[in-house]
Design a protein around this motif. Structure first.
Motif, PDB file in Angstrom:
ATOM      1  N   GLU A  55       0.786  -1.193   0.257  1.00 38.25           N
ATOM      2  CA  GLU A  55       0.076   0.154   0.085  1.00 38.25           C
ATOM      3  C   GLU A  55       0.740   1.269  -0.041  1.00 38.25           C
ATOM      4  OE1 GLU A  55      -4.146   1.527   2.098  1.00 38.25           O
ATOM      5  OE2 GLU A  55      -3.453  -0.517   1.862  1.00 38.25           O
ATOM      6  N   PHE A  56       2.010   1.387   0.869  1.00 43.32           N
ATOM      7  CA  PHE A  56       2.692   2.330   0.871  1.00 43.32           C
ATOM      8  C   PHE A  56       3.385   2.694  -0.436  1.00 43.32           C
ATOM      9  CE2 PHE A  56       6.503   4.803   2.431  1.00 43.32           C
ATOM     10  CZ  PHE A  56       5.901   5.713   3.123  1.00 43.32           C
ATOM     11  N   ASP A  57       4.173   1.797  -1.112  1.00 42.89           N
ATOM     12  CA  ASP A  57       4.782   1.720  -2.273  1.00 42.89           C
ATOM     13  C   ASP A  57       3.876   2.040  -3.511  1.00 42.89           C
ATOM     14  OD1 ASP A  57       6.976   1.270  -0.700  1.00 42.89           O
ATOM     15  OD2 ASP A  57       7.389  -0.832  -1.692  1.00 42.89           O
ATOM     16  N   ILE A 130      16.747  24.928  11.469  1.00 41.69           N
ATOM     17  CA  ILE A 130      16.806  23.300  11.685  1.00 41.69           C
ATOM     18  C   ILE A 130      15.853  22.766  10.491  1.00 41.69           C
ATOM     19  CG2 ILE A 130      15.852  21.426  13.229  1.00 41.69           C
ATOM     20  CD1 ILE A 130      16.969  23.144  15.319  1.00 41.69           C
ATOM     21  N   LEU A 131      14.932  23.489  10.275  1.00 40.22           N
ATOM     22  CA  LEU A 131      14.025  22.674   9.274  1.00 40.22           C
ATOM     23  C   LEU A 131      14.438  22.777   7.689  1.00 40.22           C
ATOM     24  CD1 LEU A 131      10.272  23.682  10.402  1.00 40.22           C
ATOM     25  CD2 LEU A 131      11.209  21.491  10.484  1.00 40.22           C
ATOM     26  N   ALA A 132      14.990  23.910   7.589  1.00 40.64           N
ATOM     27  CA  ALA A 132      15.698  24.178   6.313  1.00 40.64           C
ATOM     28  C   ALA A 132      16.920  23.030   6.052  1.00 40.64           C
ATOM     29  CB  ALA A 132      16.306  25.316   5.968  1.00 40.64           C
ATOM     30  N   LEU A 133      17.716  22.965   7.057  1.00 41.61           N
ATOM     31  CA  LEU A 133      18.768  21.857   6.971  1.00 41.61           C
ATOM     32  C   LEU A 133      18.067  20.324   6.777  1.00 41.61           C
ATOM     33  CD1 LEU A 133      21.074  23.242   9.606  1.00 41.61           C
ATOM     34  CD2 LEU A 133      21.475  23.275   6.863  1.00 41.61           C
ATOM     35  N   PHE A 134      16.931  20.302   7.394  1.00 46.24           N
ATOM     36  CA  PHE A 134      16.460  19.019   7.649  1.00 46.24           C
ATOM     37  C   PHE A 134      15.776  18.625   6.290  1.00 46.24           C
ATOM     38  CE2 PHE A 134      12.317  16.631   7.669  1.00 46.24           C
ATOM     39  CZ  PHE A 134      12.621  15.373   8.022  1.00 46.24           C
ATOM     40  N   ILE A 135      15.054  19.434   5.451  1.00 50.52           N
ATOM     41  CA  ILE A 135      14.563  19.229   4.380  1.00 50.52           C
ATOM     42  C   ILE A 135      15.539  18.741   3.414  1.00 50.52           C
ATOM     43  CG2 ILE A 135      13.350  20.571   2.369  1.00 50.52           C
ATOM     44  CD1 ILE A 135      11.907  21.997   4.549  1.00 50.52           C
ATOM     45  N   HIS A 138      16.622  15.286   4.133  1.00 52.87           N
ATOM     46  CA  HIS A 138      15.425  14.293   3.955  1.00 52.87           C
ATOM     47  C   HIS A 138      15.194  14.295   2.543  1.00 52.87           C
ATOM     48  CE1 HIS A 138      11.827  12.356   4.472  1.00 52.87           C
ATOM     49  NE2 HIS A 138      10.862  13.476   3.968  1.00 52.87           N
ATOM     50  N   VAL A 139      15.493  15.041   1.665  1.00 53.78           N
ATOM     51  CA  VAL A 139      15.433  14.698   0.173  1.00 53.78           C
ATOM     52  C   VAL A 139      16.610  13.945  -0.317  1.00 53.78           C
ATOM     53  CG1 VAL A 139      15.424  15.956  -2.236  1.00 53.78           C
ATOM     54  CG2 VAL A 139      13.815  16.744  -0.250  1.00 53.78           C
ATOM     55  N   LEU A 140      17.816  14.169   0.279  1.00 54.11           N
ATOM     56  CA  LEU A 140      18.866  13.363   0.013  1.00 54.11           C
ATOM     57  C   LEU A 140      18.776  11.856   0.473  1.00 54.11           C
ATOM     58  CD1 LEU A 140      21.808  15.776   0.725  1.00 54.11           C
ATOM     59  CD2 LEU A 140      20.846  15.099  -1.586  1.00 54.11           C
ATOM     60  N   THR A 163      15.983   3.773   7.157  1.00 57.79           N
ATOM     61  CA  THR A 163      16.149   4.993   8.013  1.00 57.79           C
ATOM     62  C   THR A 163      15.939   5.041   9.366  1.00 57.79           C
ATOM     63  OG1 THR A 163      16.147   6.473   5.952  1.00 57.79           O
ATOM     64  CG2 THR A 163      15.653   7.426   8.083  1.00 57.79           C
ATOM     65  N   PHE A 164      14.853   4.243   9.811  1.00 56.26           N
ATOM     66  CA  PHE A 164      14.663   4.484  11.169  1.00 56.26           C
ATOM     67  C   PHE A 164      15.154   3.018  12.113  1.00 56.26           C
ATOM     68  CE2 PHE A 164      11.031   7.101   9.514  1.00 56.26           C
ATOM     69  CZ  PHE A 164      11.545   8.259   9.963  1.00 56.26           C
ATOM     70  N   SER A 165      16.026   2.499  11.172  1.00 60.31           N
ATOM     71  CA  SER A 165      16.720   1.304  11.924  1.00 60.31           C
ATOM     72  C   SER A 165      18.235   1.730  12.433  1.00 60.31           C
ATOM     73  CB  SER A 165      16.956   0.153  10.885  1.00 60.31           C
ATOM     74  OG  SER A 165      15.785  -0.243  10.537  1.00 60.31           O
ATOM     75  N   GLY A 220       1.312  12.585  14.279  1.00 58.36           N
ATOM     76  CA  GLY A 220       1.501  11.725  12.944  1.00 58.36           C
ATOM     77  C   GLY A 220       2.886  11.521  12.416  1.00 58.36           C
ATOM     78  N   PHE A 221       3.560  12.363  12.644  1.00 60.40           N
ATOM     79  CA  PHE A 221       4.795  12.269  11.884  1.00 60.40           C
ATOM     80  C   PHE A 221       5.924  11.515  12.775  1.00 60.40           C
ATOM     81  CE2 PHE A 221       4.781  16.208   9.090  1.00 60.40           C
ATOM     82  CZ  PHE A 221       4.815  15.632   7.828  1.00 60.40           C
ATOM     83  N   VAL A 222       5.835  11.483  13.783  1.00 61.19           N
ATOM     84  CA  VAL A 222       6.571  10.804  15.025  1.00 61.19           C
ATOM     85  C   VAL A 222       6.040   9.629  15.044  1.00 61.19           C
ATOM     86  CG1 VAL A 222       5.772  11.009  17.239  1.00 61.19           C
ATOM     87  CG2 VAL A 222       8.026  11.547  16.829  1.00 61.19           C
TER      88      VAL A 222
HETATM   89  C1  HEM Z   1       8.995  10.747   9.937  1.00 60.58           C
HETATM   90  C2  HEM Z   1       8.575  11.726   9.216  1.00 60.58           C
HETATM   91  C3  HEM Z   1       8.753  11.579   7.802  1.00 60.58           C
HETATM   92  C4  HEM Z   1       8.738  10.402   6.644  1.00 60.58           C
HETATM   93  C5  HEM Z   1       8.536   8.847   7.377  1.00 60.58           C
HETATM   94  C6  HEM Z   1       8.620  11.038   5.645  1.00 60.58           C
HETATM   95  C7  HEM Z   1       8.880  10.332   4.193  1.00 60.58           C
HETATM   96  C8  HEM Z   1       9.190  10.376   3.217  1.00 60.58           C
HETATM   97  C9  HEM Z   1       9.127   9.739   1.790  1.00 60.58           C
HETATM   98  C10 HEM Z   1       9.067   8.153   2.018  1.00 60.58           C
HETATM   99  C11 HEM Z   1       9.545  10.562   0.869  1.00 60.58           C
HETATM  100  C12 HEM Z   1       9.886  10.208  -0.368  1.00 60.58           C
HETATM  101  C13 HEM Z   1       8.510  10.069  -1.177  1.00 60.58           C
HETATM  102  C14 HEM Z   1       8.672   9.504  -2.697  1.00 60.58           C
HETATM  103  O1  HEM Z   1       9.765   9.468  -3.276  1.00 60.58           O
HETATM  104  O2  HEM Z   1       7.471   8.945  -2.941  1.00 60.58           O
HETATM  105  C15 HEM Z   1       9.543  11.927   1.388  1.00 60.58           C
HETATM  106  C16 HEM Z   1       9.508  13.019   0.755  1.00 60.58           C
HETATM  107  C17 HEM Z   1       9.489  14.414   1.136  1.00 60.58           C
HETATM  108  N1  HEM Z   1       9.319  14.732   2.356  1.00 60.58           N
HETATM  109 FE1  HEM Z   1       8.892  13.530   3.901  1.00 60.58          FE
HETATM  110  N2  HEM Z   1       8.819  12.371   5.687  1.00 60.58           N
HETATM  111  C18 HEM Z   1       8.658  12.753   6.794  1.00 60.58           C
HETATM  112  C19 HEM Z   1       8.718  14.155   7.520  1.00 60.58           C
HETATM  113  C20 HEM Z   1       8.914  15.188   6.751  1.00 60.58           C
HETATM  114  C21 HEM Z   1       8.920  16.743   7.250  1.00 60.58           C
HETATM  115  C22 HEM Z   1       8.690  16.773   8.557  1.00 60.58           C
HETATM  116  C23 HEM Z   1       9.005  17.162   6.060  1.00 60.58           C
HETATM  117  C24 HEM Z   1       9.017  18.847   5.793  1.00 60.58           C
HETATM  118  C25 HEM Z   1       9.302  19.523   7.015  1.00 60.58           C
HETATM  119  C26 HEM Z   1       8.916  16.576   4.732  1.00 60.58           C
HETATM  120  C27 HEM Z   1       9.253  17.006   3.576  1.00 60.58           C
HETATM  121  C28 HEM Z   1       9.373  16.175   2.556  1.00 60.58           C
HETATM  122  C29 HEM Z   1       9.470  16.570   1.394  1.00 60.58           C
HETATM  123  C30 HEM Z   1       9.475  18.408   0.801  1.00 60.58           C
HETATM  124  C31 HEM Z   1       9.978  15.562   0.563  1.00 60.58           C
HETATM  125  C32 HEM Z   1      10.222  15.599  -1.111  1.00 60.58           C
HETATM  126  C33 HEM Z   1       9.007  15.328  -2.043  1.00 60.58           C
HETATM  127  C34 HEM Z   1       9.489  15.164  -3.350  1.00 60.58           C
HETATM  128  O3  HEM Z   1       9.764  16.245  -4.016  1.00 60.58           O
HETATM  129  O4  HEM Z   1       9.650  13.906  -3.819  1.00 60.58           O
HETATM  130  N3  HEM Z   1       8.955  15.209   5.473  1.00 60.58           N
HETATM  131  N4  HEM Z   1       9.229  11.979   2.724  1.00 60.58           N
END
Ligand code: HEM
Length: 234
Positions: A55-57, A130-135, A138-140, A163-165, A220-222
């Motif tokens: 479902e997630f994929d 912090i959020l700008a650095l995190f984004i 997260h994308v990388l 990632t969460f392992s 929700g996120f955590v």
């Molecule tokens: C535990 C928390 C989170 C999980 C598990 C998660 C998971 C993911 C995953 C799996 C993707 C890749 C999606 C794909 O390629 O189909 C993604 C993309 C992304 N996430 Fe998160 N995320 C989390 C929190 C956040 C937060 C807090 C932010 C923003 C502050 C954020 C912003 C984004 C952005 C900007 C993308 C890129 C979307 C794209 O262009 O493909 N995420 N996230």
């Protein structure tokens, strides 16, 4: 007839709005609300992890085919990405310029530093950084896989589990999610005031909404890293 010089020209409406502090705050409010909408949708989408890998994929795949055949493959996703990048840049530039103005407007350098910037202002500035650095991280990590040791394109479920392992994956995401909660709590309230939604009768409801949004997003996120750490999702 004299030719118009640069100084004779009236600044455009957009220039006048951008140059004013109210204009910059409006840009921050609107871009912030766009990002907030994205965050709510993203958090809800992440909860699909509780329904299993297929479902997630499948959901991640659907994001790429959204709008087809009217839109070309991945176009809807790219439209969202462009809107988000514009919102992030506008939000950050306006925040930076407003804080420069704030520093310049201070009467004296001798006043205690702590007394000059409020707790909320400092939390918003540091939270934003912090959020700008995190984004970027997260994308990388989960979109391009550049910093992810075993990244598999098209398999976000497994990538999230990986990632969460790691302890540092959990620390980075949990700190970022707490920063999201704090940022949204104050940011939503500020945006509502800037856009004129505040009033004596509505302020209480706005505060409750800001707190509820922050809480729902944080929980929700955590829930995803917590579920992986506790083995609920594996
Ligand atoms: C535990 C928390 C989170 C999980 C598990 C998660 C998971 C993911 C995953 C799996 C993707 C890749 C999606 C794909 O390629 O189909 C993604 C993309 C992304 N996430 Fe998160 N995320 C989390 C929190 C956040 C937060 C807090 C932010 C923003 C502050 C954020 C912003 C984004 C952005 C900007 C993308 C890129 C979307 C794209 O262009 O493909 N995420 N996230």
């Amino acid at each position: 007839m004299a030719l118009a010089t640069r100084t004779d020209r009236r600044p455009s409406f957009a220039r006048t709005v951008w140059d004013s502090s109210v204009g910059k705050k409006t840009v921050m409010a609107v871009s912030g609300l766009i990002m907030l909408l994205y965050l709510v949708v993203h958090m809800l989408g992440n909860l699909k992890i509780f329904f299993g890998a297929a479902e997630f994929d499948g959901y991640a795949h659907w994001l790429r085919t959204l709008g087809e055949p009217f839109l070309h493959h991945e176009w809807a996703l790219w439209i969202v990405r462009v809107v988000l990048v514009v919102a992030v840049v506008a939000h950050a530039v306006a925040a930076y310029q407003l804080s420069r103005r704030d520093i310049k407007a201070r009467p004296s350098k001798y006043v205690h530093k702590k007394a000059r910037t409020s707790y909320a202002t400092r939390t918003m500035r540091w939270g934003g950084i912090i959020l700008a650095l995190f984004i970027v991280w997260h994308v990388l990590d989960l979109t391009t896989g550049t910093v992810h040791p075993d990244f598999q394109a098209g398999h976000p479920y497994q990538n999230v589990i990986d990632t969460f392992s790691t302890w540092y994956g959990n620390v980075i995401y949990i700190v970022a999610v707490l920063a999201v909660g704090l940022h949204v709590r104050h940011g939503f309230w500020s945006a509502a005031q800037t856009l004129g939604a505040g009033s004596r009768t509505r302020d209480r409801a706005l505060k409750i909404t800001a707190n509820a949004l922050a809480l729902v997003l944080t929980v929700g996120f955590v829930s995803v890293p917590v579920a992986v750490m506790t083995g609920v999702v594996s």
